[in-house]
Design an enzyme around this catalytic site. Sequence first.
Site, PDB file in Angstrom:
ATOM      1  N   GLU A 126     -44.044  22.989 -19.766  1.00  0.00           N
ATOM      2  CA  GLU A 126     -44.809  24.165 -20.180  1.00  0.00           C
ATOM      3  C   GLU A 126     -46.097  24.260 -19.374  1.00  0.00           C
ATOM      4  O   GLU A 126     -46.684  23.249 -18.972  1.00  0.00           O
ATOM      5  CB  GLU A 126     -45.116  24.053 -21.679  1.00  0.00           C
ATOM      6  CG  GLU A 126     -45.809  25.255 -22.280  1.00  0.00           C
ATOM      7  CD  GLU A 126     -46.078  25.083 -23.769  1.00  0.00           C
ATOM      8  OE1 GLU A 126     -46.249  26.101 -24.457  1.00  0.00           O
ATOM      9  OE2 GLU A 126     -46.118  23.916 -24.238  1.00  0.00           O
ATOM     10  N   LYS A 182     -41.960  32.879 -25.289  1.00  0.00           N
ATOM     11  CA  LYS A 182     -42.048  31.962 -26.431  1.00  0.00           C
ATOM     12  C   LYS A 182     -42.235  32.734 -27.736  1.00  0.00           C
ATOM     13  O   LYS A 182     -43.144  33.544 -27.881  1.00  0.00           O
ATOM     14  CB  LYS A 182     -43.214  31.002 -26.216  1.00  0.00           C
ATOM     15  CG  LYS A 182     -43.367  29.916 -27.260  1.00  0.00           C
ATOM     16  CD  LYS A 182     -44.537  28.999 -26.871  1.00  0.00           C
ATOM     17  CE  LYS A 182     -44.737  27.866 -27.843  1.00  0.00           C
ATOM     18  NZ  LYS A 182     -45.886  27.007 -27.452  1.00  0.00           N
ATOM     19  N   CYS A 228     -41.534  24.354 -26.248  1.00  0.00           N
ATOM     20  CA  CYS A 228     -42.439  23.532 -27.047  1.00  0.00           C
ATOM     21  C   CYS A 228     -42.279  23.709 -28.565  1.00  0.00           C
ATOM     22  O   CYS A 228     -41.358  23.182 -29.169  1.00  0.00           O
ATOM     23  CB  CYS A 228     -43.869  23.795 -26.600  1.00  0.00           C
ATOM     24  SG  CYS A 228     -45.041  22.507 -27.088  1.00  0.00           S
TER      25      CYS A 228
END
Length: 405
Positions: free
Chosen positions: A144, A229, A270
């Site tokens: 990330e 995301k 994540c």
Amino acid sequence: MLIRLSRVSSRVPKSPSRLYSLKAMQGMTDEERNAAARAKWSANTVEVEDRFANRFQSTKPPAAPPAAPPPAAPTAPPTALPADPLTKQNPDAHNKNAASKTSTTKIAVAQLCSTASKASNLVTIFKLAASASSNNCSMLFLPEVATLLPPKGTTIDNAEPIPPPPSSPPFESTTLQTLSEIAKRNSLHISVGSMHESGAVDADTDEPRVWNTSLVIDDKGDLIGKYRKVHLFSIDTEMTKLSEASTTVGGTSLSPSIPTPLGPLGLAICYDLRFPYLSTSLRHSKNSSCLIYPSAFTVETGLRDWEVLLRSRAIENQCWVVAAAQVGRHDNGRKSYGHSLVVNPLGQVLLDMGGYTSMEEEDVDDSFKNIVKYVDVDLDLVRRVREEVLQVERHQVDLEVNLTK
């Protein structure tokens, strides 16, 4: 006859049996010795001629084969050899061009300590990509915010535009253009864990925001995958206080699985790791065989949750899981947990690249930072595991997930 035998015998080492015969002939009359010699000659003719021929490398074949084979082992007949010795063990088994034949591919996982300099981060990525290519890897996975971990207050200013896939260079984003050139030059697919994409706005205030966007670039330099995301991270403890929503807008949809050398790739980032319905949808609705979780986990949450969550996602979805991670103390003072992992569909950890082992550590050794390591991936393992445990037939719910508000 005796003269001829004497000449031959003088040129051939006497065997124990021959010495015994000569001694036995002593004391005989001439007539008896002649008779004995004639009888002996008939028995020894083959042996003498064979030795004579071998000694001088005569091309004359022996009159008959030896009574017994020599003590040395005979050459094995052709049928005793493998039909094709090269297919028994292919030395090129991990070459990316041989992956389809061997059902194996080699991937590279990068663990970074990204800085506040895009140029510095891209130089690091370039070096790691070159190393991955020279080791016959088919794909490189980055963590990330691989290209920039911006100082506080600069996230929005440093964001760049990212077109929808499929798209080909040249790209308006200088960072994306550079990554495209790195992929093409090294003949690598690259999973760009994430970078900040410009163009988002806060729904309530209309203020500019960014998306935290994962990209996949193929070995020709084309953009073939993109995912924003969905789940934005926040934490408020005595040790750590962070709120991703202060600069970032969440995505509202999943990406289709991306065709890669590793198989259909499901994209997540994540904090998405904590939401099993997302990975379940990627596995069943999107038909992914590998899930990725590029991350910058905090040390606090990493020590507690990182490995167990990744192994759970692999087991419950019968997928490979690749999680490239940030590690160490960054320019803005934040610390990332590290421990980039590769987990197989059985939940076994095949790679752990190291990182923090306690909250008390101020930083980790440089040997954990800006490194790349390699894993051989069995492309057929997903099928074998799914055939053994038929999870698809056991699902009783609609797997389509509505991520809009």
